[in-house]
Design a protein around this motif. Sequence first.
Motif, PDB file in Angstrom:
ATOM      1  N   SER A  63     -30.359  21.479  72.960  1.00 31.40           N
ATOM      2  CA  SER A  63     -30.447  20.217  72.232  1.00 31.40           C
ATOM      3  C   SER A  63     -31.310  20.390  70.993  1.00 31.40           C
ATOM      4  O   SER A  63     -32.240  21.203  70.985  1.00 31.40           O
ATOM      5  CB  SER A  63     -31.066  19.128  73.121  1.00 31.40           C
ATOM      6  OG  SER A  63     -30.321  18.954  74.307  1.00 31.40           O
ATOM      7  N   SER A  65     -32.983  18.212  67.242  1.00 31.56           N
ATOM      8  CA  SER A  65     -33.101  17.043  66.370  1.00 31.56           C
ATOM      9  C   SER A  65     -32.884  17.527  64.945  1.00 31.56           C
ATOM     10  O   SER A  65     -33.288  18.643  64.584  1.00 31.56           O
ATOM     11  CB  SER A  65     -34.457  16.366  66.530  1.00 31.56           C
ATOM     12  OG  SER A  65     -35.502  17.195  66.068  1.00 31.56           O
ATOM     13  N   GLU A  74     -30.942  12.694  66.994  1.00 30.04           N
ATOM     14  CA  GLU A  74     -31.088  13.469  68.224  1.00 30.04           C
ATOM     15  C   GLU A  74     -29.699  13.932  68.668  1.00 30.04           C
ATOM     16  O   GLU A  74     -28.812  13.108  68.910  1.00 30.04           O
ATOM     17  CB  GLU A  74     -31.735  12.627  69.313  1.00 30.04           C
ATOM     18  CG  GLU A  74     -33.130  12.115  68.951  1.00 30.04           C
ATOM     19  CD  GLU A  74     -34.160  13.229  68.870  1.00 30.04           C
ATOM     20  OE1 GLU A  74     -34.026  14.230  69.604  1.00 30.04           O
ATOM     21  OE2 GLU A  74     -35.110  13.087  68.060  1.00 30.04           O
ATOM     22  N   LEU A 102     -35.160  21.324  70.676  1.00 29.56           N
ATOM     23  CA  LEU A 102     -35.881  20.565  71.684  1.00 29.56           C
ATOM     24  C   LEU A 102     -36.103  21.392  72.947  1.00 29.56           C
ATOM     25  O   LEU A 102     -36.752  20.943  73.887  1.00 29.56           O
ATOM     26  CB  LEU A 102     -35.124  19.279  72.012  1.00 29.56           C
ATOM     27  CG  LEU A 102     -34.847  18.377  70.800  1.00 29.56           C
ATOM     28  CD1 LEU A 102     -34.099  17.123  71.221  1.00 29.56           C
ATOM     29  CD2 LEU A 102     -36.141  18.019  70.081  1.00 29.56           C
TER      30      LEU A 102
END
Length: 293
Positions: A63, A65, A74, A102
């Motif tokens: 993940s 951002s 996000e 992340l």
Amino acid sequence: MNDNDKYVIRAGSTASGHFETVIRAKDAGWEFSSLRILSLAADESEDLESGGDELLVLPLSGSVSVTVGEDTYEIKGRPSVFSALTDYLFIPRNTAFSVRALGPARIALPAAKASKDLAVRYCPVSEVNTGIRGSGVCSRQVNNYALGNELETSHLLVTEVITPGGNWSSYPPHKHDEHTDDERELEEIYYYEIAEGGPQNTAGFGLQRIYSSGKQIDVCAEVRDRDTVLVPHGYHGPSVAAPGHDMYYLNVMAGPAEDAVWLMTDDPAHTWQRQAWEGEQIDPRLPMYGKDA
């Protein structure tokens, strides 16, 4: 004598900084299509500028951002390309942005030379156009991120294909190297990931074929995890997954037309395969996942 060394880019051979793979249009000897694969540890970030290109921030795993000006998006991402679809972000030309991981993350940045000023756009998984192509041993799953869905681009087309071990995809062989009623001129990049397999999780491989449609080209190559193949012209296919090893490839396509469509013509010697599909069952291993994964 073949062209394998010219058009097959081995994993790691273009690495630079946080980038595992860097394929620029000028490196490929063409004008539009490019690709970078960014690898970040948790909380690492990379500041980037799109310049004259439009691109996607498309997680392969993990993940991230993404900050563009005062806005932060996000991106949930996915565990791997073999487990789920992903949400993603469209970045227009002449835009500065920063990508922060992340957790450990690998991110594809498929790009194309742009000719329109468009807006930054977050794209949820619900907008991915996914389906099954072919049947029998030619069954594969196709996930369209910038092709036939709601995202507007000026030249960039992006899709990914999941092929179960032992199956053939990019088949029948086809080409898109001239602008006609039935074709669009599109430069194409194949970026591969190959799943490990067997009781000892051994590394797998696939096969890629490209051959002449008037302009001389001859590629018949083994491809392994994180290799990249360039397709400037000619018939391409099949892409074959070795038994026991599922195969993923990301396709980046772009060319001079601005109608954002993928039009191709089959090699006439093999187009009968499309009719043969009609009498066969879809591989029961597909779909590997859907929008609810």
